[in-house]
Motif scaffolding. Structure first.
Motif: not given
Length: 355
Positions: A108-111, A141-147, A218-228
């Motif tokens: 996931l962190n390769h996003t 199962s990402p730690p956060v979901s983009l709703i 996240s504040e530390s720069g982690e990127k999760y759940n990309p949606v086009n």
């Protein structure tokens, strides 16, 4: 004839030829100066920029008009407006010659949005930074979901759109970011009619400029759940926001903004090939990995944009496979124990046998 420096009012410094005593001068011979720009690196991605966690990917960096002797470096693009901080080098950014940065199993962190640069020679000659290439990795199962509301990837112009990061335990640490036609990451609130409150971004009236990839950061720069997310004026494809699990049912509809009901009989395409025609909806009862791809629809009122549909593996199948292995091992254990005991007894009997 003698060569004398020019003393014209603009101080051009061009030497002139002067006949002694005649006061007649002429311009010197022309000298052509050629100024060459730095070579430019060109970045491409294989097999594609939309990936599922665990897929392989390779970034290819080439120098336009040149081929040998280059050493390559790799960077991700940040939100900083300061050019000195705009590109962050990867921890393993130098991989020598060849111009390939390969990841056998993406996480996931390769996003992120990537660029490359090349250098060679002494003193060092550097190219310009390359074009940008984003990589979007969807996870199981990402730690956060983009709703997203309305819950679809394509939207009509002038729609109300809400995007929020669904992490109930600590929602304040997440922010919605996007990558649009501007060519670099930016805040979701940079939309003409967008605003950000905590972990929620709202766009009061969508426009085609809001087309882009959105994710939670996240504040530390982690990127999760990309949606086009794409915005179109007339025709859109209604498809699921998040990856579909193998074995589930996938339903696609083609919607037209100015009719009620909005779904009409349409042709459906996967990777630009017709897969179903003149139906109100396209249903795949049991999805498999082979169904992953870009989908679109078309009817006489217009044609939708393309949406990437990702397919992830089934948890139950993985669990069943593990259980099968454990069951097989446990079933074989008694036979192994009996075999070991028999071998042990045979060895003892051989030792006790008189010579």
């Amino acid at each position: 004839m003698s060569i004398k420096p020019s003393t014209d009012s603009e101080g051009s410094g061009i030497s002139q030829l002067s006949d002694e005593g005649s006061g007649i001068s002429q311009p010197s011979d022309e000298v052509t100066l050629t100024v060459s720009d730095a070579a430019r690196a060109v970045l491409s991605v294989s097999p594609q920029k939309w990936l599922t966690e665990g897929d392989p990917v390779t970034l290819n960096c080439e120098v336009d008009g040149s081929s040998t002797g280059w050493t390559f470096s790799w960077f991700t693009e940040t939100l900083s407006l300061d050019l000195s901080d705009r590109y962050k080098p990867l921890s393993d950014s130098r991989r020598g010659a060849g111009g390939k940065y390969s990841v056998s199993s993406v996480a996931l962190n390769h996003t992120g949005v990537y660029v490359c640069r090349a250098e060679r020679g002494k003193p060092t000659y550097e190219t310009w930074y390359s074009n940008t290439q984003p990589l979007w990795v969807t996870g199981v199962s990402p730690p956060v979901s983009l709703i997203i509301s309305p819950s679809r990837t394509q939207h009509f112009t002038s729609d109300f759109l809400s995007l929020s990061c669904g992490d109930q335990s600590n929602s304040d640490r997440w922010t919605v970011r996007r990558y649009s036609d501007s060519g670099r990451p930016e805040d979701c609130s940079s939309s003409v009619s967008g605003s950000q409150t905590g972990s929620t971004c709202t766009i009061s009236s969508t426009s085609t400029l809001d087309t882009g990839v959105y994710w939670c950061q996240s504040e530390s720069g982690e990127k999760y759940n990309p949606v086009n997310i794409t915005v179109h004026s007339d025709v859109i494809l209604e498809s699921p926001v998040h990856p579909v699990t193998e074995g589930e049912t996938l339903t696609l509809r083609c919607l037209f903004k100015y009719t009620s009901p909005s779904n009409l009989r349409s042709d459906f395409y996967k990777d630009e090939s017709l897969v179903q025609n003149q139906t109100i909806e396209m249903i795949i009862p049991t999805v498999s990995k082979s169904h992953e791809g870009f989908y679109s629809c078309k009817h006489p009122r217009g044609e939708s944009l393309k949406s990437w549909i990702s397919v992830r593996g089934s948890h139950s199948e993985s669990q069943i496979s593990v259980l099968k292995i454990l069951t097989s091992v446990l079933a074989a254990c008694p036979y192994l124990i009996v075999t070991v005991v028999l071998i042990y007894k045979c060895c003892r009997m051989r030792r006790k046998k008189p010579e």
